[in-house]
Enzyme design. Sequence first.
Site, PDB file in Angstrom:
ATOM      1  N   LYS A 167       3.081 -14.268   5.455  1.00  0.00           N
ATOM      2  CA  LYS A 167       3.311 -15.321   4.458  1.00  0.00           C
ATOM      3  C   LYS A 167       4.839 -15.465   4.334  1.00  0.00           C
ATOM      4  O   LYS A 167       5.408 -15.337   3.239  1.00  0.00           O
ATOM      5  CB  LYS A 167       2.631 -14.891   3.146  1.00  0.00           C
ATOM      6  CG  LYS A 167       2.504 -15.963   2.114  1.00  0.00           C
ATOM      7  CD  LYS A 167       1.414 -16.983   2.387  1.00  0.00           C
ATOM      8  CE  LYS A 167       1.473 -18.079   1.343  1.00  0.00           C
ATOM      9  NZ  LYS A 167       0.711 -19.270   1.693  1.00  0.00           N
TER      10      LYS A 167
ATOM     11  N   TYR B 282       0.816  -1.220   0.000  1.00  0.00           N
ATOM     12  CA  TYR B 282       0.000   0.000   0.000  1.00  0.00           C
ATOM     13  C   TYR B 282       0.851   1.272   0.000  1.00  0.00           C
ATOM     14  O   TYR B 282       0.310   2.363   0.036  1.00  0.00           O
ATOM     15  CB  TYR B 282      -0.898   0.032   1.243  1.00  0.00           C
ATOM     16  CG  TYR B 282      -2.128  -0.826   1.127  1.00  0.00           C
ATOM     17  CD1 TYR B 282      -2.049  -2.139   0.693  1.00  0.00           C
ATOM     18  CD2 TYR B 282      -3.375  -0.327   1.473  1.00  0.00           C
ATOM     19  CE1 TYR B 282      -3.169  -2.935   0.600  1.00  0.00           C
ATOM     20  CE2 TYR B 282      -4.505  -1.114   1.386  1.00  0.00           C
ATOM     21  CZ  TYR B 282      -4.396  -2.412   0.958  1.00  0.00           C
ATOM     22  OH  TYR B 282      -5.521  -3.198   0.869  1.00  0.00           O
TER      23      TYR B 282
ATOM     24  N   ASP C 166      -5.901  -5.488   6.038  1.00  0.00           N
ATOM     25  CA  ASP C 166      -7.074  -4.925   5.364  1.00  0.00           C
ATOM     26  C   ASP C 166      -8.077  -6.028   5.025  1.00  0.00           C
ATOM     27  O   ASP C 166      -9.274  -5.934   5.310  1.00  0.00           O
ATOM     28  CB  ASP C 166      -6.609  -4.209   4.082  1.00  0.00           C
ATOM     29  CG  ASP C 166      -7.695  -3.329   3.492  1.00  0.00           C
ATOM     30  OD1 ASP C 166      -8.714  -3.099   4.167  1.00  0.00           O
ATOM     31  OD2 ASP C 166      -7.527  -2.865   2.354  1.00  0.00           O
TER      32      ASP C 166
ATOM     33  N   ASP D 215      -2.990 -17.593   4.829  1.00  0.00           N
ATOM     34  CA  ASP D 215      -4.022 -18.433   4.199  1.00  0.00           C
ATOM     35  C   ASP D 215      -4.684 -19.335   5.244  1.00  0.00           C
ATOM     36  O   ASP D 215      -5.911 -19.427   5.340  1.00  0.00           O
ATOM     37  CB  ASP D 215      -3.463 -19.243   3.009  1.00  0.00           C
ATOM     38  CG  ASP D 215      -2.041 -19.742   3.224  1.00  0.00           C
ATOM     39  OD1 ASP D 215      -1.460 -19.469   4.290  1.00  0.00           O
ATOM     40  OD2 ASP D 215      -1.512 -20.422   2.323  1.00  0.00           O
TER      41      ASP D 215
END
Length: 361
Positions: free
Chosen positions: A191, A124, A248, A224
Site C-alpha cells: 500500500k 506483527y 497473512d 486492496d
Amino acid sequence: MVYRVTLIPGDGIGPEVTEAAKRVLEATGIAFQWDLAYAGAEVMDKEGTPLPDYVLESIRKNRVAFKGPITTPIGSGFRSVNVALRKKLDLYACIRPCKTYPGVPSLYKDVDIVIVRENTEDLYAGIEFEKGTPEAAALARLVAETMGSTIRTDSGLSLKMISEMGSRRIVKFAFEYARAHRRKKVTATHKANIMKFSDGLFLAIAREVAKEYPDVEFEDRLVDNMCMQLVKRPQQFDVVVAPNLYGDIISDLCAGLVGGLGLAPGANISDDIAVFEPTHGSAPKYTGQNKANPMAMMLSGAMMLRHLGEAKAADRLEKAIADVIVEGRTVTYDMKSDITGVPAAGTSQVADAVIEKLRER
Ligand code: NAD
C-alpha cells in the site's frame, strides 16, 4: 536414515491433525524420530510461559519442526507463540501454496498460487503501546514535537516497521523460489501510495531486486486491488510476495479460493531452520471432535519431506491425498459437496484413507 524432527502438537484441533499427519508421514516409509515439545495456553498455566526455552532449543538442534496450530488469546493475555517462534528463530519467509485439487468443492478449478509472506517485521513485530500508559504518552509527545501531528490521548499504538534488509531478503527469497520451482512471475503487494516510508521502501527494494532476475516477470499491486483481482481472476497470479500483515490476510483469502483452510499448508523458513505448519489456526470450536480436516497438516508434511530431500515420498503422499479427495468418500465436513450423499468422515478416518492409498502405490 532417521530424521529427527521437533513435533509440536499445539492446541485446539492441533493434536488431532498432527497425529493424523504424523501417521501418514510414517506410512510413507520414511523414518522419523519425533522430539515432542509443548507450547501454548496449557503450558502457560503450568510453566508460567507459553513458549518454554526447551522448545526453541529442540528446534535449533533438529533444525526441522512439525507444528500444529496454537491458540492466541484475543485482545489481551499472552502474545502469540506463533509470532514469537518466527521472531526468535528468525523464520523470515513463510511459504503458503494454495492450489486446487480436482474434486474439491471450490470457486475455481485452476488456481496455483504461492504466497511468500515476510514473517518477522511490519505490524506483527509486537512493538505496541497500550492506551493511557506513560510510554504511549511519551511516543505521542515525540510525534507532536517532530511531526507536528497530534495523536489522541485515548489511542493504543502499534508500530509498523519495514526495513531495507527485511524487504530485500524476502523479495530475493520469492524470486529464488520462483526460479527453483519454474514459476514465471512474482507479484509484490503493498500500500505504497499511502504508507510511503514503510510499504514504499518495500516496493522500492522489490523493484531493485527484480532487476537481478530478468528471467522472472515482476509486477506490483496495491493490496486492496490485489484482493479484488484475487477473487475475480486468481489464475493471473503465480508467486505473490507481501509484507507480514497483507501476507497473512491474503493467505486466508487464497485458502478460501481453493476449498478452505483445511487444504492450505505452509512452511516458515530461516537460513538454517524450517518449521512446517498449516495456515489455519486451532479452530477451538472443533477441539476433540475428530472433525477437523487434517489435509493442510498432511500437505505441510509433504512440504517437510521435500525440504528433507525426500521428494519421491512427498510426491507419493501428495498423490495419495489427491486420490482421497477425488474419490470424495472419506473427506471431512468442509470438503463435502451435497451430491455424494455420503456422511463426512472424521480426522482419523481421513488418515486411514490416505494410508490405504499409500499402500496401494
Ligand atoms: P482458524 O483457522 O482456527 O479457524 C477459522 C475457521 O476455519 C474455523 O472456524 C473452521 O470453520 C475453519 N477451519 C480451520 N481449520 C480447519 C480445519 N483443519 N478443518 C476444517 N475447518 C477448519 O482461525 P480463527 O478462528 O481465527 O483462530 C482460532 C485460533 O487460532 C486463534 O487463537 C488464533 O490466534 C489461532 N491461530 C493460530 C495460528 C497458528 O498456530 N499458526 C494461525 C492462525 C490462527
